[in-house]
Design an enzyme around this catalytic site. Structure first.
Site, PDB file in Angstrom:
ATOM      1  CG  ASP A 150      51.843  11.285  74.632  1.00 24.17           C
ATOM      2  OD1 ASP A 150      52.279  10.765  73.951  1.00 24.17           O
ATOM      3  OD2 ASP A 150      52.263  11.937  75.727  1.00 24.17           O
TER       4      ASP A 150
ATOM      5  CG  ASP B 151      60.839  10.201  81.416  1.00 18.39           C
ATOM      6  OD1 ASP B 151      61.965  10.046  82.012  1.00 18.39           O
ATOM      7  OD2 ASP B 151      60.652  11.328  80.664  1.00 18.39           O
TER       8      ASP B 151
ATOM      9  CE  LYS C 174      56.375   5.334  76.230  1.00 20.01           C
ATOM     10  NZ  LYS C 174      55.175   5.545  77.109  1.00 20.01           N
TER      11      LYS C 174
ATOM     12  CG  ASP D  53      58.934   8.909  74.590  1.00 18.37           C
ATOM     13  OD1 ASP D  53      58.952   9.438  73.332  1.00 18.37           O
ATOM     14  OD2 ASP D  53      58.296   9.496  75.523  1.00 18.37           O
TER      15      ASP D  53
HETATM   16  C1  GLA Z   1      55.865  11.130  75.815  1.00 19.81           C
HETATM   17  C2  GLA Z   1      55.215   9.535  75.767  1.00 19.81           C
HETATM   18  C3  GLA Z   1      54.496   9.237  76.768  1.00 19.81           C
HETATM   19  C4  GLA Z   1      55.383   9.206  78.283  1.00 19.81           C
HETATM   20  C5  GLA Z   1      56.116  10.582  78.352  1.00 19.81           C
HETATM   21  C6  GLA Z   1      57.200  10.602  79.413  1.00 19.81           C
HETATM   22  O1  GLA Z   1      54.950  11.806  76.247  1.00 19.81           O
HETATM   23  O2  GLA Z   1      54.463   9.777  74.511  1.00 19.81           O
HETATM   24  O3  GLA Z   1      53.946   7.976  76.630  1.00 19.81           O
HETATM   25  O4  GLA Z   1      56.076   8.051  78.063  1.00 19.81           O
HETATM   26  O5  GLA Z   1      56.788  10.858  77.398  1.00 19.81           O
HETATM   27  O6  GLA Z   1      57.867  11.819  79.647  1.00 19.81           O
END
Ligand code: GLA
Length: 521
Positions: A335, A200, A273, A275
């Site tokens: 996470d 991100d 990725k 999300d």
């Molecule tokens: C989520 C994802 C992380 C990361 C953040 C970025 O928490 O699970 O791995 O990509 O967003 O904002």
């Protein structure tokens, strides 16, 4: 009188200003734009409010029309100072209290700040906006389900690096180039690490006039960056969300899926990725499969082969449908963090009503469970804990996506991330599921995991979750190798182990592991 007429005229034109006692009411819709100073990327974070003024009293709500809308309390506008409080309820805790306060400038905006309970203030401007700008975008119905064909990528678990764990939203073009250089110079590329993935905070503030996604000033030229990464023999990854915003509040792909996939292809992107969290206001969990399918289709129409990484933390049994939406890997947990409790929870605990062991059978060539990126080398755990981390991921056939700064690795970090024997267990082409074998007399909190490899040998991990060193054993019988001529090698010391007798017994350090490759003739 004359002045009043002008104000009234403005009210008609803008449709928002209302006159009370000769002053413009602040009733209406407002956007708090807070520059992301720490990220230094020229973008700002937006928070919308609907405010209603009645004399000095202010009422209203934050994020009007969104599922996270909350009423504001303690609202006043006195002598040009606007003040209100938002209380966000929390389970089993006092509500989260944020104080919003600012003074009105000559042009009617406010110099504004949001101060949390910790005293940290986020500063910016509160600007009046039209209602349409403040309300969430219209809902886009998810498509009906169908199976997205296999893209033929990721025949073994993807290996690479991702920016989030170490760099968070501060990642820059220069960092990514440096990481690509280090992936080659450290020898990581030689042992299989390939993808250099930007997480991100690469996105620009707004799309361009044609609706194309833009980059922020930390990433001045994404195509040039991809060319650079490709020139090193590596591949470049990027990040987005099915929602209007990403988790960190940047622009998401909502309603622009095909356009974004084409843009990634034009830049030369090799991995996405995707999300979930930015989409949770738009869609229910049950709709995740359809929503992920939309981008799966878009990537396949993009004209480029792009690895598709689903990141929705293991909601709604994603391991059962991740491959149907074209996914090459799917997150199975929340996470990861760089400390033992997090590694322990992911490796051995229950999340989303399952354990990594229970769903191990859903991994297969082209489609892998993803217990999140590696924290090895980030400094929050011991060498033993990081060796256990690498071992567990290898036994689970998990993607090996390093999350540390590859430009400054200690010898110990390198010895863990670059261990060719452990990498070979991870990358074994059979992708056989790991299973636990029964233990007798083993200390609490310890396990023996085994995984059959394509050459007929067996990988064995003696794992100690306990707070003290423990004696662990594995019997050759439990591996189905009783009575055979056994040879075994320790994959962390790279030395042969004495395999005479019916069992192998050894001391395993606290939060540590002994990993063997066992062969029988
Ligand atoms: C989520 C994802 C992380 C990361 C953040 C970025 O928490 O699970 O791995 O990509 O967003 O904002």
């Amino acid at each position: 009188m004359k002045r009043r007429r002008v104000v009234l005229l403005l009210a008609v034109v803008s449709g928002i200003a209302v006159v009370t006692n000769g002053q413009t009411s602040i009733s209406g819709y407002w956007d708090f734009q807070a520059p992301r100073i720490a990220n230094n990327d020229g973008t700002y974070r937006e928070t919308f409010f609907e405010l209603k003024q009645d004399g000095e009293s202010i009422t209203g709500r934050i994020e009007p029309g969104g599922s996270r809308e909350y009423p504001l309390t303690e609202g006043t506008l006195r002598n040009g100072t606007l003040h209100f409080v938002i209380l966000v309820p929390r389970a089993n805790a006092a509500p989260n209290r944020t104080v919003y306060e600012g003074t009105q400038t000559q042009d009617g905006h406010f110099t504004f700040a949001a101060t949390g309970a910790d005293g940290n203030a986020t500063r910016g401007e509160l600007l009046r906006v039209a209602k349409e700008a403040a309300l969430p975008p219209r809902r886009i119905e998810p498509p009906t389900l169908h199976d997205v064909p296999d893209n033929g990528l990721a025949r073994t678990p993807p290996m690479g690096w991702n920016s989030w764990n170490k760099f968070n939203a501060r990642i820059t073009d220069a960092d990514v180039r440096g990481i690509a250089d280090a992936m080659v110079s450290s020898g990581m590329a030689k042992v299989g690490y390939t993808y250099v993935n930007i997480d991100d905070a690469w996105e620009g503030q707004k799309r361009d006039a044609q609706g194309n996604i833009t980059t922020n000033r930390k990433f001045p030229d994404m195509k040039a960056l991809a060319d650079y990464v490709h020139s090193k023999g590596l591949k470049l990854g990027i990040y987005s969300s099915p929602g209007p915003f990403t988790c960190a509040g940047y622009e998401g792909s909502y309603g622009h899926e095909e356009q974004d996939a084409k843009q990634y292809a034009a830049w030369g992107i090799d991995y996405l990725k995707y999300d979930w969290c930015g989409a949770r206001n738009e869609y229910k969990e049950e709709e995740e499969q359809a929503v992920y399918q939309k981008m799966g289709d878009a990537l396949q129409k993009s004209g480029r082969k792009i690895v598709y990484s689903l990141c929705q933390y293991g909601h709604v049994n994603v391991w059962q449908w991740g491959s149907k939406v074209g996914g090459n890997l799917w997150r199975t947990t929340g996470d990861i963090n760089d400390h033992w409790a997090s590694l322990d929870l992911i490796s051995f605990g229950r999340q989303q009503n399952t354990t990594q062991l229970e769903i191990a059978g859903f991994a297969r060539s082209g489609h892998f469970n993803d217990p999140d990126m590696l924290e090895i080398g980030n400094g929050g755990m011991t060498g033993d804990e990081y060796r256990l981390h690498m071992t567990v991921w290898a036994m689970l056939s998990a993607p090996l996506i390093a999350g540390n700064d590859l430009r400054s690795m200690s010898d110990e970090t390198k010895s863990i991330l670059l261990n060719p024997d452990v990498i070979a267990v991870d990358q074994d082409k059979a992708v056989n599921p790991v299973r636990a074998v029964a233990q007798t007399g083993a200390p609490d909190n310890s396990f023996v995991w085994v995984k059959s490899l394509s050459d007929g040998s067996v990988a064995v991990a003696l794992l100690n979750r306990g707070e003290a060193p423990g004696q662990l054993s594995v019997s050759w019988k439990s591996l189905g190798l009783a009575g055979k001529n056994i040879t075994a090698r320790d994959l962390w010391t790279h030395a042969p182990v004495v395999a005479a007798g019916e069992t192998y017994s050894t001391t395993v350090p606290k939060h540590g592991v002994v990993m063997l490759k066992v062969s029988a003739k």
